[in-house]
Scaffold this active site. Structure first.
Site, short mmCIF file in Angstrom:
data_model
loop_
_atom_site.label_atom_id
_atom_site.label_comp_id
_atom_site.label_asym_id
_atom_site.label_seq_id
_atom_site.Cartn_x
_atom_site.Cartn_y
_atom_site.Cartn_z
N ARG A 145 85.69 85.28 88.35
CA ARG A 145 86.26 86.81 88.49
C ARG A 145 86.27 87.56 89.78
O ARG A 145 85.35 87.40 90.66
CB ARG A 145 85.41 87.55 87.26
CG ARG A 145 85.50 86.79 85.99
CD ARG A 145 84.83 87.74 84.99
NE ARG A 145 83.20 87.51 85.45
CZ ARG A 145 82.31 88.24 86.02
NH1 ARG A 145 82.89 89.37 86.41
NH2 ARG A 145 81.09 88.06 86.06
N LYS A 171 88.25 88.96 79.68
CA LYS A 171 87.19 89.87 80.19
C LYS A 171 88.02 91.19 80.24
O LYS A 171 87.28 92.23 79.96
CB LYS A 171 86.80 89.62 81.49
CG LYS A 171 85.59 88.55 81.50
CD LYS A 171 84.67 88.56 80.47
CE LYS A 171 83.63 87.56 80.39
NZ LYS A 171 82.67 87.35 79.23
N LYS A 193 74.46 80.91 77.54
CA LYS A 193 75.21 81.43 76.30
C LYS A 193 75.81 80.36 75.47
O LYS A 193 75.28 80.29 74.00
CB LYS A 193 75.78 82.76 76.57
CG LYS A 193 75.15 83.92 76.99
CD LYS A 193 75.81 84.97 76.97
CE LYS A 193 77.51 84.94 77.33
NZ LYS A 193 77.46 84.56 78.70
N THR A 194 76.56 79.69 76.04
CA THR A 194 77.33 78.80 75.39
C THR A 194 76.63 77.48 75.20
O THR A 194 76.73 77.14 73.87
CB THR A 194 78.63 78.45 76.36
OG1 THR A 194 79.61 79.35 76.50
CG2 THR A 194 79.47 77.17 75.66
N ASP A 215 80.43 84.11 73.27
CA ASP A 215 80.46 85.06 74.49
C ASP A 215 80.59 86.53 74.27
O ASP A 215 79.90 87.24 74.89
CB ASP A 215 81.62 84.51 75.61
CG ASP A 215 81.60 85.13 76.60
OD1 ASP A 215 80.64 85.54 77.38
OD2 ASP A 215 82.48 85.67 77.36
N SER A 231 77.26 85.03 82.56
CA SER A 231 77.71 83.45 82.78
C SER A 231 76.72 82.69 83.57
O SER A 231 76.22 83.26 84.67
CB SER A 231 78.94 83.75 83.82
OG SER A 231 79.95 84.20 82.85
N ARG A 233 85.35 74.91 84.18
CA ARG A 233 85.32 75.35 82.82
C ARG A 233 86.30 74.60 81.82
O ARG A 233 87.00 73.93 82.44
CB ARG A 233 85.76 77.05 82.95
CG ARG A 233 85.02 77.80 83.75
CD ARG A 233 83.95 78.46 82.68
NE ARG A 233 83.17 79.36 83.54
CZ ARG A 233 82.32 80.25 83.04
NH1 ARG A 233 82.18 80.36 81.67
NH2 ARG A 233 81.65 81.34 83.72
N HIS A 288 77.83 91.38 75.25
CA HIS A 288 78.01 90.04 76.01
C HIS A 288 77.20 89.03 75.85
O HIS A 288 75.90 89.00 76.20
CB HIS A 288 78.09 90.56 77.51
CG HIS A 288 78.51 89.27 78.28
ND1 HIS A 288 78.00 89.13 79.59
CD2 HIS A 288 79.37 88.43 78.26
CE1 HIS A 288 78.67 88.07 80.04
NE2 HIS A 288 79.37 87.64 79.32
#
Length: 535
Positions: A61, A201, A244-245, A259, A240, A325, A220
């Site tokens: 990002r 996002k 989390k994933t 997410d 990130s 990703r 988030h």
């Protein structure tokens, strides 16, 4: 203008002035978008049918290039210290120039929902120059039924054109890359970047602005619930790269999402319809559910290296970026929720990637400590998640999502505290960072240990054991857990030099205190007393 696909004709792109395209493709399916991407030279097929793409110079990002249009109707609600402003005139010039740039080009359009809960979802139209971006966002947001598309009216529109380069002088932005949000015009313009994550996002930013006024907490976080029991829901906050994933994709629990979620008085709902998982050093052994998606048709693999002769994917190769990703629909995970909804959270987990190597792998928080750590949002930016980040950098990202927060942090912090007080939940701080030393000396926290600690936290057994009070940070730390080496639970004992640990811990304590000073006037005495380093 010619178009193909399913769309409500009275609400096509022409309605917002985009009417000189060579062709507009509306709501193409996954197979059609894969076919288009390959035909246009945007990507190539990997074994199993995943689409391999490269994002060019932007492999993460660009938060410094995101702007919000400043207008009287919304300016009092915006956290301007953390959001760059753009004037209405500059935004209008940007809109006119981008539309002119699109003349004679093809665009791919998806009409989608942001949010699984019908009471709070947002109708979003995403128009992209790249076919693979359209496939990406079709995975990541929620797809309406065919009958719903026939009457679909977009509430917000996103136009994403990577080939358009902004002019900072002409458009009032920072660089050739621009993400410009106008809440008044209900329009988002993205140019100069091929990183697909900007699409999702941008929708998250919209929901972060809209939902708090409805009493809904945007988060988030990832979320899951026990198999057969939606009342046993857990949420996992984190930036990130903090896990989390990975940690929410538990084969023994139902995945709600990886997410972005909302918390209402009825429960938790996913904003998205897919997952966007980091794949660097991905393996079938450590993350089998995510690994399996990389050989499924239509999965988008960003910046992953493939052997040109054998077709083998090399997830250890970070030559393009560490932020490789995989984007795939939620139903590619075998134990994913088919509704994207769960009950009220029973456990709240705040994930941090501690590059200092001094935090324990898990700690229990009081409600006041939970608000403190939520507002602090301590973690480390992991390599590749933002442009220019090549190694972990300690940082404080308030509410574990400062780049996506248009409102002031206290708005979200107070919502969280109110939800905890009203519905109750046990709060945990989990470090997935380093142990045995700081980054460069220690090792990354073993994922096996993290999983064992989370399993014990979620099934309630960890909460019933013995705890010690950490002398530096003030929270409670368990002294034992099944399948976890006891030494790991006391980070000081993992360092070769305990005095060096104390010095590093003191350094982090001072960083916490300095960062939290900006919030002290906005929180009550109980939260101030729970602050790390408080007298």
């Amino acid at each position: 203008m010619k178009y193909a696909g399913l769309v409500n004709p009275s609400h096509a792109l022409d309605a917002i002035g985009v009417n000189d395209l060579a062709y507009a493709y509306y709501n193409l399916t996954e197979a059609q978008l894969v076919e288009a991407a390959i035909a246009r030279g945007e990507g190539r097929l990997a074994p199993g049918g995943a689409l391999l793409v490269e994002t060019g110079q932007h492999t993460g990002r660009s938060p410094q290039d995101k702007h919000i249009v400043r207008v009287p109707s919304s300016e009092a609600n915006i956290w301007w210290e953390a959001n760059r402003e753009m004037t209405p005139d500059a935004f209008e010039q940007l809109r006119v120039d981008m539309i002119a740039h699109l003349k004679g080009r093809e665009m791919f359009v998806q009409d989608l929902f942001g949010g699984a809960d019908p009471a709070h979802r947002l109708n979003v139209r995403v128009a992209t120059e790249l076919a693979w971006h359209n496939l990406f966002i079709r995975h990541l947001l929620r797809r309406p039924e065919r009958s719903e598309l026939e009457t679909f009216v977009p509430e917000y529109t996103i136009i994403n054109c990577p080939s358009f380069k902004a002019d900072p002088t002409r458009h009032g932005c920072r660089s050739e890359t621009v993400i410009a949000i106008s809440f008044e015009r209900r329009l988002i313009l993205i140019g100069g970047t091929s990183y697909a994550g900007e699409n999702k996002k941008s929708v998250f930013t919209l929901l972060n602005y809209i939902l708090p006024s409805r009493g809904v907490m945007p988060m988030h976080c990832s979320a899951n619930h026990a198999t057969g029991d939606k009342t046993d829901t857990a949420i996992f906050f984190g930036l990130s790269g903090t896990g989390k994933t990975t940690l929410s994709a538990d084969p023994n629990r139902i995945l709600i999402g990886d997410d972005e979620h909302g918390w209402t008085d009825d429960g938790v709902f996913n904003f998205e319809g897919g997952c966007y998982a980091k794949t660097i050093r991905l393996s079938a052994k450590s993350e089998p559910e995510i690994y399996a998606t990389t050989s499924k048709f239509g999965t988008v693999l960003e910046n992953v290296i493939m052997d040109p002769k054998t077709g083998a994917l090399d997830f250890d190769d970070g030559r393009l970026t560490e932020n490789t990703r995989a984007a795939y629909p939620l139903d590619y995970i075998p134990n994913a929720s088919d509704t994207g909804m769960g009950g009220l959270p029973k456990n709240i987990v705040m994930l941090t990637c501690d590059a200092f190597g001094v935090l324990p792998p898990i700690a229990r928080l009081t409600p006041a400590q939970a608000m403190y750590h939520f507002l602090s949002g301590f973690t480390s930016k992991v390599a590749g998640t933002e442009k220019g980040v090549t190694e972990p950098q300690p940082t404080f990202s308030t509410c574990f999502g400062a780049p996506f927060m248009p409102r002031r942090p206290e708005v979200y912090g107070q919502l969280l505290r109110e939800k905890i007080a009203k519905h109750g939940a046990t709060c945990w701080l989990v470090s997935t960072g380093w142990t045995g030393g700081a980054y460069g000396v220690g090792e990354r926290m073993p994922i096996k240990a993290t999983r064992a600690l989370l399993t014990a936290a979620l099934d309630g057994s960890l909460n019933e054991g013995l705890f010690r009070r950490d002398p530096h940070f003030g929270f409670d730390v368990p002294v034992a857990c099944a399948d976890v080496e006891p030494t790991l639970l006391d980070p000081r004992r993992t360092w070769a030099d305990p005095e060096a640990y104390d010095a590093q811990a003191a350094k982090l304590v001072s960083m916490f205190a300095a960062n939290f000073s900006q919030y002290e006037a906005h929180v009550d005495e109980e939260v101030r007393k729970s602050a790390i380093g408080a007298a």
